[in-house]
Design a protein around this motif. Structure first.
Motif, PDB file in Angstrom:
ATOM      1  N   THR A  28       0.810  -1.204   0.000  1.00 58.51           N
ATOM      2  CA  THR A  28       0.000   0.000   0.000  1.00 58.51           C
ATOM      3  C   THR A  28       0.854   1.270   0.000  1.00 58.51           C
ATOM      4  N   HIS A  30       0.672   3.598  -2.148  1.00 59.97           N
ATOM      5  CA  HIS A  30      -0.168   4.722  -2.605  1.00 59.97           C
ATOM      6  C   HIS A  30       0.196   5.289  -3.965  1.00 59.97           C
ATOM      7  N   ASN A  53     -12.253   4.167   0.788  1.00 63.25           N
ATOM      8  CA  ASN A  53     -12.618   2.748   0.788  1.00 63.25           C
ATOM      9  C   ASN A  53     -14.082   2.485   0.433  1.00 63.25           C
ATOM     10  N   ASN A 207      -6.458   8.799   6.781  1.00 56.78           N
ATOM     11  CA  ASN A 207      -5.303   8.108   7.341  1.00 56.78           C
ATOM     12  C   ASN A 207      -5.071   8.480   8.798  1.00 56.78           C
ATOM     13  N   ASN A 235      -8.897   4.868   3.720  1.00 57.75           N
ATOM     14  CA  ASN A 235      -8.150   5.018   2.463  1.00 57.75           C
ATOM     15  C   ASN A 235      -8.386   3.893   1.461  1.00 57.75           C
ATOM     16  N   SER A 237      -6.780   1.279  -1.337  1.00 56.19           N
ATOM     17  CA  SER A 237      -5.487   0.588  -1.416  1.00 56.19           C
ATOM     18  C   SER A 237      -4.999   0.548  -2.860  1.00 56.19           C
ATOM     19  N   ASP A 238      -3.709   0.298  -3.040  1.00 52.77           N
ATOM     20  CA  ASP A 238      -3.146   0.182  -4.390  1.00 52.77           C
ATOM     21  C   ASP A 238      -3.751  -0.981  -5.164  1.00 52.77           C
TER      22      ASP A 238
END
Ligand SMILES: *Cc1c(COP(=O)(O)O)cnc(C)c1O
Length: 373
Positions: A28, A30, A53, A207, A235, A237-238
């Motif tokens: 993650t 980013h 999310n 975050n 957040n 996620s990648d």
């Protein structure tokens, strides 16, 4: 025949992008989220997109950061997914419902003003089924009374009205990448905004309120992070971002196919006198859901199910749900929304739907109506 209600568009390219992320050290970091945010903001024609999310947390955080808190009132409609209303309620604010237009299911802009009180802080227009509300009218009302606008654009990534797109005439527009949405990462959401301050605050709030992204703690030269505001974990996620990036470049192609399917539905149902949700004038519909309105809804729902057709109800109105009923909301106060909520059926609509399957659905709808209407 078995016809799914929905099929996603995840293919080789998306899988290969996820694979690349899985091979990096830090799952993650980013970088993919940053890339998705830039592309998504470009696509929408806004200054910023912030990956979160879910659409629920996008709504919640936007409302919170735009000043909605305990005791405030927020105007929206009862004809929406409960997430819209829960975001307001979880801030301790009170949802104030305005009825919808009978043809489009969208908030009646002309009814908004009489629901505004000294406690009203914001309006949450819902671009239901992918049809955009009249943002020109709504933004006029909002500026007259000093209200914020947070769009629920979960259905409306591709949509526009009067050449205005979500995020352009509001403080924030919230999107969903949940499993059945037009582009999806299973779960996921984003806020689009032209407000630099809001975008920055969203990035901190998602975050835990840390003043530096968690991953950058390790990659930059060492610096202690601090917390100045109360954040939480919201957040993207990648892994989610890498699923979304390839879909974003195909989004208009997917849209064209859904548009063709909707045109066929509309042509056939008009011919047979079957009622369906209409597109507002001067609008490009995002074509998220195709919704017919029928009298004996539950009988027809079951008839379609028995014939192997995936169907959904979007939505029974929020004031019909037990928790909200107990709070004192009365569905009689929103007659048009109630009518749509009690008569709507969403039919299969996705690029992988084959012509043969589409014809089958149309025929079964016609048969069902002959039997039960
Ligand atoms: C799906 C949806 C949401 C919630 O999206 P999540 O990403 O699941 O939180 C909110 N509003 C509407 C209208 C939706 O359809």
């Amino acid at each position: 025949m078995k016809i799914e209600f929905f099929k996603h568009n995840i293919g080789k390219e998306e899988i290969s992008e996820v694979n690349k992320v899985l091979k990096t050290i830090f799952l993650t970091n980013h970088k993919k989220v940053d890339e998705f945010e830039n592309r998504f903001a470009d696509y929408l024609g806004v200054n910023y997109a912030v990956g979160l999310n879910s659409c629920s947390s996008s709504l919640f955080l936007s409302l919170k950061l735009l000043g909605v808190s305990n005791g405030d009132e927020v105007i929206t409609t009862p004809l929406t997914f409960v997430a819209t209303v829960n975001a307001i309620m979880n801030l301790g604010a009170k949802p104030v419902f305005v009825d919808v237009d009978l043809e489009t299911g969208l908030i009646k802009e002309d009814y908004i003003e009489k629901h505004i009180s000294s406690k009203t802080k914001a309006i949450v227009p819902v671009h239901l089924y992918g049809n955009m509300c009249d943002m020109k009218k709504i933004s006029c009302i909002a500026s007259k009374y000093g209200l914020k606008i947070i769009e629920d654009a979960a259905h409306c990534i591709e949509g526009s009205r009067d050449n205005i797109r979500p995020g352009q005439l509001s403080n924030a527009a919230c999107f969903s990448f949940y499993a059945t949405k037009n582009i999806t990462s299973g779960e996921g959401g984003a806020v689009a905004t032209n407000d630099t301050d809001l975008a920055n605050q969203l990035k901190i709030m998602r975050n835990q309120g840390m003043d530096k992204d968690a991953s950058r703690r390790y990659t930059d030269e060492f610096r202690h992070w601090d917390v100045n505001v109360l954040g939480f974990k919201y957040n993207m996620s990648d892994i989610q971002a890498s699923l979304l990036i390839p879909q974003l470049s195909k989004i208009e192609n997917f849209w064209k196919i859904r548009e063709e399917i909707c045109n066929i539905y509309e042509y056939e149902f008009t011919k047979s006198g079957i009622n369906f949700i209409k597109i507002p004038k001067n609008a490009k519909p995002a074509r998220h859901l195709f919704v017919i309105l029928v009298k004996n809804r539950d009988k027809i729902l079951n008839y379609l199910k028995e014939n192997g057709i995936g169907v959904a109800v979007n939505y029974r109105i929020v004031s019909d749900l037990t928790y909200y009923k107990k709070l004192g909301y009365n569905s009689k106060d929103y007659a048009n929304a109630k009518y749509i909520g009690d008569s709507c059926i969403s039919l299969p609509l996705y690029p992988k739907l084959k012509r043969k399957e589409l014809n089958f659905v149309i025929n079964k709808v016609k048969e069902g109506l002959k039997l039960y209407d």
